[in-house]
Design a protein around this motif. Sequence first.
Motif, short mmCIF file in Angstrom:
data_model
loop_
_atom_site.label_atom_id
_atom_site.label_comp_id
_atom_site.label_asym_id
_atom_site.label_seq_id
_atom_site.Cartn_x
_atom_site.Cartn_y
_atom_site.Cartn_z
N GLU A 74 0.84 -1.21 0.00
CA GLU A 74 0.00 0.00 0.00
C GLU A 74 0.88 1.26 0.00
N CYS A 77 2.55 1.81 -3.48
CA CYS A 77 1.60 2.32 -4.47
C CYS A 77 1.35 3.81 -4.25
N LYS A 78 1.22 4.19 -3.00
CA LYS A 78 0.97 5.59 -2.68
C LYS A 78 2.18 6.44 -3.09
N GLY A 81 2.51 6.72 -6.78
CA GLY A 81 1.43 7.50 -7.39
C GLY A 81 0.59 6.68 -8.36
N GLY A 82 0.77 5.36 -8.34
CA GLY A 82 -0.01 4.49 -9.22
C GLY A 82 0.72 3.19 -9.40
N ASP A 126 -5.16 -8.82 -6.19
CA ASP A 126 -6.34 -8.27 -5.52
C ASP A 126 -6.54 -6.82 -5.95
N LYS A 130 -9.53 -5.11 -8.56
CA LYS A 130 -10.40 -4.00 -8.18
C LYS A 130 -10.27 -2.84 -9.17
N ARG B 11 -6.31 0.99 8.43
CA ARG B 11 -5.98 -0.18 7.59
C ARG B 11 -7.23 -0.71 6.88
N LEU B 14 -8.41 1.90 4.27
CA LEU B 14 -7.55 2.00 3.09
C LEU B 14 -7.19 0.60 2.59
N SER B 16 -8.27 -2.87 0.11
CA SER B 16 -8.77 -2.99 -1.26
C SER B 16 -10.30 -3.03 -1.32
N LEU B 19 -10.95 0.17 -2.78
CA LEU B 19 -10.17 0.53 -3.95
C LEU B 19 -11.00 0.32 -5.21
N THR B 54 -3.87 10.09 7.52
CA THR B 54 -3.10 9.11 6.76
C THR B 54 -2.24 9.75 5.67
N GLU B 75 -4.22 6.84 -6.25
CA GLU B 75 -3.68 6.32 -4.99
C GLU B 75 -4.13 7.12 -3.77
#
Lengths: 248, 495
Positions: A74, A77-78, A81-82, A126, A130, B11, B14, B16, B19, B54, B75
Amino acid sequence: MSKWRFAIVIGASSGIGEALARQLSSQGCKVALVARRTDKLNVIADELGSAAKDRPLVFEHDVLNTADVPGLFEKICKDLGGLDLFIFSTGVMPVLPDDMYDTASDLNVIETNVAGAVAWINEAADRFQKTRFGTIVGIGSVAGDRGRRGMPVYGASKAFLETYLEAIRNRTARYGVKVVTVKPGPVDTPMTQGIGRPLPMLISANDAAATILRATENDGVVYVPWQWKPIMWIIRHIPSFVMKRINI
Amino acid sequence: MSLELSSKSHRELLSSSYLERVESWGMSIYAASYVYRPSCITDLKNIFKLAKETGRSVALRGAGCSYGDASLNSENITLDLTRFNRILDWDPYSGIIAVEPGVTLEQLWKKVIGDGWWPPVVSGTMYVTMGGAVGMNYHGKNNFKLGPIGEHVLEFDILLPTGETITCTRKNETDLFYSAIGGFGMLGCFTRIVLQMHPVETGQVEVTAFATDSFQHIYEEFEQRAEAADYLVGWIDCFAAGSQLGRGQVHAARYLSAHEVYLPEQTLRIENQDLPDTLFGIVPKSIMWRFMKLAANPLGMRIINSSKYALGRTIGNNKTMNQSLTGFSFLLDYMPGWKRVYSPGGLIQYQSFIPNENAVKCFEQQLMICQKRGIVPWLGVFKKHRKDDFLMSHAVDGYSLALDFPVNDSNREQLKSLTDELNSLVIQSHGRFYFAKDCTLTKDIAAKFLGEKTLRCFARLKKKCDPQNILQTDLSRRLFGDWTQFADDLTGSRI
């Protein structure tokens, strides 16, 4: 210009992972380099950062620590930026004398090549399921195509990866996700240098990386170089009674 | 479902589970974002709190009808406001309506038309939300007459990321009023918008269609007819070159008065306004895009554009007919799913606003550049505009040309270099751009068309309303980066 904007390479400190990261970065992709050895990663990032638009990001991680994966994924990815492209290029191949059994070493292979891959690729799959876009690349091996005398657990770990990636491909394709299973023959990397004998059709990590990136245009299984495809077809069809008697 | 932030960890929030893929309306850009669809102000505030705790930013999104990345936030967090969809108050005597930001234009016109009112400014689709409409300060085919939607906003409540709610009118919190309208969601989230509707005697307009043979010709026709017409829109055949360059067709419309229509009250009924869902009463329109897809290539589009022009020039020339307000207004909804003609790569719309004196020349050059580079827009739309008082305004006393380009893997690079060239041309012509359409501008071009003074003024308000820079989008990062770069040494404001 690369069609990829953001990529994660697990196992980017050497070998095929490093070559992939270098090529992606030089093509304008923002890359996250993940490995245990951050000193090596920082050297690569500095080198690439001076030429590329974005300095690659560096993350320290040991794939044995599977519990850390969700949080780290996580965060990466943040910070990136993608994410378009996820590459799992970590693997160990301890070189053992023929006929030796070393359970501790074998379990380490399973932890790294199997458990580590599952922990990361599950996260990536996963997410891509999404977000309905993304490509996963897993580095398997021709060694996974047949149970051979040498390195049974390494070969089995790569066979696991192939079946696992096929399942992930079949599960996520309907969401627009691509999964590429790469099966290289011998590639000139620190991993194969440990074998200490000449290897057939050895190619450089750079050439392997270039072929792999071309293969990401589609999904499915790709042999690197392509000549391994007919060779492995033959090897897969050698009858068992013959396999028992030969040394390949 | 309430988010119950207190019971869910960061957690979990944020993860999936939240998402999603968030796509531009043109389908050519997409992002992964944590999407929340709150339905009460408390949860709105909770999301801002989550973002602060966050270190993530928040983008406000309505129906997602911006062509580019104006409501994308890779993101980070996307606040989908479509569940704030209540009409809070309606006074059929004064035509004043109060809505939540997620109320769509469709809800709005359906509510007011029966009482003889119509939204003063409408977009080509009725599925936009009013929060998005006001945030982008959208315009319609009557921009030259009634200005953008902002000119019809009487009052709004805006929730700042600080948690404070401010009521703004033209007299109270004036700076914020003129900046939040058109402020592309950077200053706060509208929670209540009060709009003045436009009175109509009937639900019909009289539409006159005629062909024009150049940009100069269409410009002269618009200038001449602006006085009498309530709406003016031009279509341009972008494939025509040489002496035919800029040829097209104009639709001029005016509201019909009660004495001009048989049974005017009937025309104000919703069932007499709804768009039919079949062609000729038989063919479902929802399948039509599949047939149109067969022509989704440069040759097919050249043929369609030429045929449309040929028909407009002959049997359709100088034809006048009465049309329902919805039929005339919501052309984009006429063929459901038509944008899928552009799938899988999607489309971008390049719209530039050029002052009167440079418009004809600039648009001619734009088309010539496109044709020279071999990337010809499949659709061109020409509109007349007037200046307004909003800080981040896109309007000029002049004209706009909106060009629809198909996007695919093989033309992305060339499209980028084409639009870079067009952008420079627009800046040279003292033109402007519109954030709801944009996906091609750079920091440099944005700074040039908005001007340093405007940017400083906006940055000062941004600092005041959103000191932690919580409200961001992919567009805001692309065009403005960090707002603190605009030195805050300006005293007094532009307004």
